[in-house]
Write a protein that holds these residues in place. Sequence first.
Motif, PDB file in Angstrom:
ATOM      1  N   THR A  26       0.755  -1.105   0.186  1.00  0.00           N
ATOM      2  CA  THR A  26      -0.026  -0.107  -0.002  1.00  0.00           C
ATOM      3  C   THR A  26       0.715   1.257   0.003  1.00  0.00           C
ATOM      4  N   ALA A  27       1.972   1.217   0.505  1.00  0.00           N
ATOM      5  CA  ALA A  27       2.858   2.530   0.694  1.00  0.00           C
ATOM      6  C   ALA A  27       3.260   2.915  -0.700  1.00  0.00           C
ATOM      7  N   GLU A  28       3.256   1.877  -1.825  1.00  0.00           N
ATOM      8  CA  GLU A  28       3.628   2.165  -3.111  1.00  0.00           C
ATOM      9  C   GLU A  28       2.547   2.494  -4.038  1.00  0.00           C
ATOM     10  N   TYR A  29       1.325   2.535  -3.528  1.00  0.00           N
ATOM     11  CA  TYR A  29       0.121   2.854  -4.432  1.00  0.00           C
ATOM     12  C   TYR A  29       0.260   4.205  -5.005  1.00  0.00           C
ATOM     13  N   ARG A  30      -0.317   4.635  -5.952  1.00  0.00           N
ATOM     14  CA  ARG A  30      -0.282   6.103  -6.363  1.00  0.00           C
ATOM     15  C   ARG A  30      -1.808   6.079  -7.165  1.00  0.00           C
ATOM     16  N   ARG A  31      -2.250   7.437  -7.114  1.00  0.00           N
ATOM     17  CA  ARG A  31      -3.188   7.975  -7.836  1.00  0.00           C
ATOM     18  C   ARG A  31      -2.813   8.925  -8.695  1.00  0.00           C
ATOM     19  N   TYR A  32      -3.545   9.226  -9.869  1.00  0.00           N
ATOM     20  CA  TYR A  32      -3.325  10.295 -10.842  1.00  0.00           C
ATOM     21  C   TYR A  32      -4.372  10.986 -11.042  1.00  0.00           C
ATOM     22  N   ASN A  33      -4.510  12.457 -10.595  1.00  0.00           N
ATOM     23  CA  ASN A  33      -5.668  13.164 -11.193  1.00  0.00           C
ATOM     24  C   ASN A  33      -5.528  13.573 -12.593  1.00  0.00           C
ATOM     25  N   ILE A  34      -6.373  13.024 -13.555  1.00  0.00           N
ATOM     26  CA  ILE A  34      -6.257  13.336 -14.988  1.00  0.00           C
ATOM     27  C   ILE A  34      -7.133  14.685 -15.482  1.00  0.00           C
ATOM     28  N   SER A  35      -6.402  15.377 -16.039  1.00  0.00           N
ATOM     29  CA  SER A  35      -6.786  16.486 -16.654  1.00  0.00           C
ATOM     30  C   SER A  35      -6.159  16.635 -17.946  1.00  0.00           C
ATOM     31  N   GLY A  36      -7.096  17.701 -18.654  1.00  0.00           N
ATOM     32  CA  GLY A  36      -6.675  18.086 -20.034  1.00  0.00           C
ATOM     33  C   GLY A  36      -7.045  17.124 -21.266  1.00  0.00           C
ATOM     34  N   ILE A  37      -8.134  16.193 -20.876  1.00  0.00           N
ATOM     35  CA  ILE A  37      -8.575  15.247 -21.864  1.00  0.00           C
ATOM     36  C   ILE A  37     -10.180  15.561 -22.059  1.00  0.00           C
ATOM     37  N   THR A  38     -10.671  14.882 -23.123  1.00  0.00           N
ATOM     38  CA  THR A  38     -12.295  14.819 -23.041  1.00  0.00           C
ATOM     39  C   THR A  38     -12.770  13.996 -22.064  1.00  0.00           C
ATOM     40  N   GLY A  39     -13.982  14.691 -21.298  1.00  0.00           N
ATOM     41  CA  GLY A  39     -14.299  13.809 -20.465  1.00  0.00           C
ATOM     42  C   GLY A  39     -14.918  12.405 -20.730  1.00  0.00           C
ATOM     43  N   GLY A  40     -14.646  11.236 -20.120  1.00  0.00           N
ATOM     44  CA  GLY A  40     -15.051  10.065 -20.459  1.00  0.00           C
ATOM     45  C   GLY A  40     -14.018   9.143 -21.471  1.00  0.00           C
ATOM     46  N   ASP A  41     -13.185   9.867 -21.644  1.00  0.00           N
ATOM     47  CA  ASP A  41     -12.042   9.211 -22.756  1.00  0.00           C
ATOM     48  C   ASP A  41     -10.985   8.434 -22.118  1.00  0.00           C
ATOM     49  N   ASP A  42     -11.569   7.137 -21.626  1.00  0.00           N
ATOM     50  CA  ASP A  42     -10.493   6.227 -20.976  1.00  0.00           C
ATOM     51  C   ASP A  42      -9.210   6.220 -21.451  1.00  0.00           C
ATOM     52  N   TYR A  43      -9.285   5.981 -22.598  1.00  0.00           N
ATOM     53  CA  TYR A  43      -7.880   5.708 -23.387  1.00  0.00           C
ATOM     54  C   TYR A  43      -7.046   6.616 -23.276  1.00  0.00           C
ATOM     55  N   ALA A  44      -7.565   8.176 -23.192  1.00  0.00           N
ATOM     56  CA  ALA A  44      -6.615   9.135 -22.982  1.00  0.00           C
ATOM     57  C   ALA A  44      -6.170   9.189 -21.600  1.00  0.00           C
ATOM     58  N   ALA A  45      -6.950   8.644 -20.809  1.00  0.00           N
ATOM     59  CA  ALA A  45      -7.003   8.612 -19.178  1.00  0.00           C
ATOM     60  C   ALA A  45      -5.745   7.598 -18.908  1.00  0.00           C
ATOM     61  N   MET A  46      -6.091   6.771 -19.622  1.00  0.00           N
ATOM     62  CA  MET A  46      -4.932   5.620 -19.432  1.00  0.00           C
ATOM     63  C   MET A  46      -3.548   5.782 -19.943  1.00  0.00           C
ATOM     64  N   ARG A  47      -3.709   6.445 -20.942  1.00  0.00           N
ATOM     65  CA  ARG A  47      -2.331   7.056 -21.616  1.00  0.00           C
ATOM     66  C   ARG A  47      -1.579   7.931 -20.728  1.00  0.00           C
ATOM     67  N   GLN A  48      -2.231   8.841 -20.198  1.00  0.00           N
ATOM     68  CA  GLN A  48      -1.657   9.690 -19.370  1.00  0.00           C
ATOM     69  C   GLN A  48      -1.190   8.974 -18.110  1.00  0.00           C
ATOM     70  N   ALA A  49      -1.804   8.192 -17.528  1.00  0.00           N
ATOM     71  CA  ALA A  49      -1.347   7.777 -16.420  1.00  0.00           C
ATOM     72  C   ALA A  49      -0.158   6.919 -16.360  1.00  0.00           C
ATOM     73  N   LEU A  50      -0.111   6.079 -17.485  1.00  0.00           N
ATOM     74  CA  LEU A  50       0.823   4.937 -17.782  1.00  0.00           C
ATOM     75  C   LEU A  50       2.229   5.898 -18.122  1.00  0.00           C
ATOM     76  N   PHE A  51       1.919   7.195 -18.802  1.00  0.00           N
ATOM     77  CA  PHE A  51       3.232   7.808 -19.147  1.00  0.00           C
ATOM     78  C   PHE A  51       3.767   8.541 -18.137  1.00  0.00           C
ATOM     79  N   ARG A  52       2.897   8.939 -17.153  1.00  0.00           N
ATOM     80  CA  ARG A  52       3.578   9.578 -15.778  1.00  0.00           C
ATOM     81  C   ARG A  52       4.060   8.720 -14.970  1.00  0.00           C
ATOM     82  N   ARG A  53       3.446   7.405 -14.999  1.00  0.00           N
ATOM     83  CA  ARG A  53       4.111   6.356 -14.056  1.00  0.00           C
ATOM     84  C   ARG A  53       5.462   5.976 -14.534  1.00  0.00           C
ATOM     85  N   TYR A  54       5.716   5.777 -15.955  1.00  0.00           N
ATOM     86  CA  TYR A  54       7.004   5.033 -16.286  1.00  0.00           C
ATOM     87  C   TYR A  54       7.728   5.858 -17.165  1.00  0.00           C
ATOM     88  N   GLN A  55       7.788   7.025 -17.245  1.00  0.00           N
ATOM     89  CA  GLN A  55       8.661   8.126 -17.778  1.00  0.00           C
ATOM     90  C   GLN A  55       9.838   7.904 -16.870  1.00  0.00           C
TER      91      GLN A  55
END
Length: 603
Positions: A419-448
């Motif tokens: 649990t100490a390594e869990y992370r949440r990402y507030n998604i912004s700058g995308i069209t509401g409801g676009d799960d693909y864009a949200a997933m793209r942003q989260a993965l990029f922020r995590r693994y860059q």
Amino acid sequence: MTQTTEFDLKSFVASLPLLPGVYRMLDSQGQVLYVGKAGQLKKRVASYFQKKNISPRISLMVSHIARIEVTVTRSEAEALLLENNLIKTLKPRYNILFRDDKSYPYIVLTGHGFPRLAYYRGATGKQHQYFGPYPNSHAAKESIQLLQKIFRIRTCEDSTFSNRARPCLLHQIHRCTAPCVGLISQQNYAIDVRNANLLLQGKQSEVEGLLRQGMEQAAEAQHYEQAAALRDQLHALHTVQQKQFMESGRATDADIVAVAELNGVLCLNLAMVRGGRHLGDKSFFPQNAEGQAADEVLHAFLAQHYLNHSVPPLILTSTPLAANALEELLGEQVGHKVQIRHSASGERRQWLDMALKNALLTLHQQAGQQAGQLARLEKLREVLALPQLSRIECFDISHTMGEATVASCVVYDNLAMRTAEYRRYNISGITGGDDYAAMRQALFRRYQKLQAGEGKRPDLILIDGGAGQLSVACQVLEQLGLMEIPLMGVAKGVERKPGLEQLLLPQHEKPLQLLPDNPALHLIQQVRDEAHRFAIRGHRAKRGKTRTTSMLEEISGVGERRRRNLLARFGGLQGVYQASLEELAQVEGISLSLAEKIYQQLH
């Protein structure tokens, strides 16, 4: 004293003084391997290189030492304090480490005219009365609920208390005497607060005597309703005593610390007794403790734990310790004498025996859980042909019709959720409801960060979603040059029922579907469900915060002051929503016409 040239061990040890201090052993990369304290630095440091019967673990550490740094202190107690601070800051790989709980819960009785009974974490002050600490939040909150049944002391926030116009639900279910609307005098309320205070101090016999005396006096004065209320308090007190606490004959404040071992794994159990009441216990698993003796583990825990927390006058340990310096330091910290003792008889021996049993029970439970987790992980390794599979990271997206989108990442590693390594990402700058864009942003922020050599590389990435989300994940990893990390999508399947999940792999055209009783599927479900839970919790918090401010801000004529008055009067936006038109109009600054506008807007 730092060595800048090639390290000459013999001359360095010869130059050390016979004074108290702290030593730090470093490797060739400058990483601290171990931090220790000594009453005589020269003798202690030399002992690492002279002993022939040192443990394999210490022998391995010594083989990596490139240089040693020392700091001389004025006393051994001061060395102990510096050692503890360095261990917590540097987290050396060969020191015994315990997870540092930032704070323990307390029960607080506030210093108001009508004091409030509340759950509290944080620094204590002099303006209120604090009772505890409690080993966990459940024990503290259960105590508050049981005290409410007896003395009916308010638990509401001050803003709610100051703005009530009628009794709340707690009064209707006999958990509060409703001082907010004057249904109890300040004098009678103070009596309930006094009795609650005495009970929290462990003086239950004194409380019982006062209640019985008050009941008899009320009966003699023919105040039968008051006598009946006191009789009910006595009955509730007896019920609480039977339900909650293991009572002691003396109002003792003590902590009991016991260490147990099972199959090479150590567990430490901390039990707390306050006012003669056993409040519960908590178990700890030390890191880097393989092959360490019980007294070394105990000493490490006492130093790391109590130098940041309140200390009772008595600490009972399952193993004898040479702890004179620690007693001195803890006594100076809290301003009263602290005794660390092993020998005990009577009820104190029972406390120690119980702590040892609880430590062993926790070890057996953990062993059983790990065996089950290992079987699941081995099966998943077999299914995916990933023999090195250990660390799994899983992503999920949560939103409501595109509102307040949150992505979660949870981590499974070393047979447990981390649990100490869990992370949440507030998604912004995308069209509401676009799960693909949200997933793209989260993965990029995590693994860059992995490109810069930061963070831990997962052995498997799970994506909660179908082929579209998995395709996006493949694109992100390809863009970051991390395509060697295995990916798998977890789709709910046509019927969207547990056990019918479809597992999507980039290199397979057809989805993989495991039998509902397959251990590998159970592990996937466990990690996926945790990612889902973590995402929903973050989304709801974000959505609630957004709605609390935005819905009232959108109403013309409701500025910051009127919005604050509304929220204070009704205890939050939900209370404003439930209020009638007449109740809204009673709030300061809200006219009848504005109340109508607010009511129409909210409904």
